[in-house]
Design a protein around this motif. Structure first.
Motif, mmCIF file in Angstrom:
data_model
loop_
_atom_site.group_PDB
_atom_site.id
_atom_site.type_symbol
_atom_site.label_atom_id
_atom_site.label_comp_id
_atom_site.label_asym_id
_atom_site.label_seq_id
_atom_site.Cartn_x
_atom_site.Cartn_y
_atom_site.Cartn_z
ATOM 1 N N PRO A 196 0.833 -1.208 0.036
ATOM 2 C CA PRO A 196 -0.054 -0.103 -0.032
ATOM 3 C C PRO A 196 0.776 1.344 -0.084
ATOM 4 N N VAL A 197 1.947 1.173 0.632
ATOM 5 C CA VAL A 197 2.875 2.306 0.554
ATOM 6 C C VAL A 197 3.365 2.868 -0.806
ATOM 7 N N GLN A 250 0.500 4.204 -2.570
ATOM 8 C CA GLN A 250 0.276 5.457 -2.147
ATOM 9 C C GLN A 250 1.288 6.589 -2.780
ATOM 10 N N TRP A 251 2.583 6.183 -2.725
ATOM 11 C CA TRP A 251 3.545 6.963 -3.715
ATOM 12 C C TRP A 251 3.121 7.107 -5.169
ATOM 13 N N LEU A 285 0.210 10.435 -0.160
ATOM 14 C CA LEU A 285 -1.136 10.507 0.625
ATOM 15 C C LEU A 285 -1.021 11.781 1.151
ATOM 16 N N TYR A 340 -3.194 13.953 -5.345
ATOM 17 C CA TYR A 340 -3.282 12.667 -5.136
ATOM 18 C C TYR A 340 -4.207 11.896 -6.020
#
Length: 428
Positions: A138-139, A142-143, A148, A153
């Protein structure tokens, strides 16, 4: 590898971990309402200590310090919440006093903690490593979406940049293995470079950002105890000691994963040397205005992706981090790389960690229902906590809430405890 190749490969490691390395000082500095110059001090101290800690682990010191594997150390996100809480209630001197004490306790207890190596058979190790990779996915997304909380975004341009970087890495990895194979080993570096150039052409990063802050100093001297002499509070020390123990569990999982990737047996003595070096890095961080350290998983993924197993490549990355800590204007160049570009690389790197865990699980006998249940519960709980961390916000603030705040730690402890319980039952 020869020095020119070593430096290119080392730079690739630095770029892979840079965003995660500077995120913690930025978060802590903003939460404690530090002025921008003071936040810059935290970042410089963090990069410098990351580099020194990495050199301690990769090169080692004497016969009792350093895991001597291609692992790179960075600031642990597990410590962010506790540090902000201690800093707000007591002040930064108490944060650093607690970090120093926790580091000393971790270094002294390294032989005892390393005995836990026996609790990590393939079913546990594979579950932990798979969990590390999947919980980081998930990180990366998000990037890829732009970071985030960013103003754009989820914008299509961000996702397109991330997809481009991933495609470049895939193509270079596949076609660059021909001949000497060097191009394939720096596929991530090439992907990041291409992505940054495209972002520059699209106006998503400016030449001014790449040049760094013109008002900032070229040379930064990290002064020990910049925010005052360390002070002690029993609850703060206990909290940070728990953080250190949680970090050690995660680090042991990465040690074992990297050992399997590079073909080096990770015995109890090697784990003890690694944890002792991690404890010393925490002490150093507390003295130099930095934070607790742990082994970064994305760099383990990079070792698996490139196939370059030399620990001296990662040691060179540590030397680059020391240089960046002393030259903040140069560090700003790396900070200007768009999050979307990093996200494209993160998908490949974090995915490689998960793939390494799956490969470990392939050695497990799943005809035994106990093994299937251990993996199911470890991944189910670990991924659940990692993706929904707010589920435990109602718990009273303390060790239990801290324990439940990190999915990797929850999943790791679940795998270890279930393995002990179910293996004993099977033996009976």
């Amino acid at each position: 590898p020869p020095w020119p190749r070593t430096l290119a490969l080392a730079l690739q490691h630095v770029l892979s971990m840079y965003a995660g390395a500077v995120a913690v000082p930025l978060l802590v500095g903003a939460a404690l309402k530090l002025a921008r110059p003071e936040q810059a001090v935290l970042i410089s101290a963090d990069l410098l200590t990351c580099g020194v800690a990495t050199l301690l682990q990769t090169v080692g010191l004497g016969r009792r310090l350093g895991v001597r594997l291609p692992v790179l150390l960075g600031v642990s996100f597990v410590a962010v919440g506790p540090m902000i809480s201690i800093g707000r209630n007591l002040g930064l001197p108490y944060v650093y006093g607690a970090i120093i004490c926790a580091g000393v306790l971790l270094a002294l207890s390294a032989p005892l903690l390393s005995a836990l190596r026996r609790l990590f058979p393939p079913v546990v190790t594979g579950s932990v490593v798979t969990l590390i990779g999947t919980s980081l996915a998930p990180v990366a997304i998000q990037w890829a979406a732009g970071g985030l909380g960013g103003p754009d975004y989820g914008a299509g341009a961000n996702l397109g940049l991330a997809a481009l970087v991933l495609l470049v890495i895939t193509a270079v990895t596949h076609f660059g293995r021909r001949g000497s194979g060097f191009l394939g080993s720096v596929a991530v570096l090439i992907g990041l470079g291409v992505g940054t150039l495209v972002a520059l052409a699209l106006g998503r990063v400016s030449l001014g950002e790449l040049a760094g802050d013109p008002a900032g100093p070229w040379l930064a001297v990290v002064t020990p105890f910049r925010f005052g002499w360390p002070r002690l509070d029993a609850w703060a020390v206990l909290t940070m000691t728990l953080v250190a123990l949680l970090c050690s569990v995660e680090s042991m999982g990465v040690f074992l994963a990297v050992g399997r990737i590079v073909g080096v047996p990770v015995d109890q003595g090697r784990v003890a040397r690694g944890l002792r070096a991690e404890g010393l890095a925490m002490v150093l961080g507390g003295c130099l205005n930095s934070f607790p350290y742990t082994t970064f998983s994305q760099n383990a993924g990079l070792v698996a992706l490139t196939g370059v197993r030399s620990r001296f490549v990662v040691a060179a990355a540590g030397a680059i981090l020391v240089l960046l800590g002393a030259l903040p204007r140069l560090a700003g160049l790396f900070a200007a790389i768009p999050k979307a570009v990093l996200g494209g690389a993160g998908v490949a790197l974090f995915g490689m960690v998960a793939a390494a865990g799956v490969r470990m699980l392939s050695e497990v006998d799943f005809r035994r229902s106990e093994n299937l249940y251990i993996v199911a519960c470890a991944l189910g709980l670990g991924l659940g906590v990692a993706t929904v961390p707010g589920a435990f916000a109602g718990l009273p603030e303390g060790p239990l809430r801290l324990l439940c705040s990190d999915g990797i730690v929850v999943g790791s402890l679940t795998a270890v405890l279930l393995n002990l319980l179910l293996s004993r039952r099977a033996a009976e």
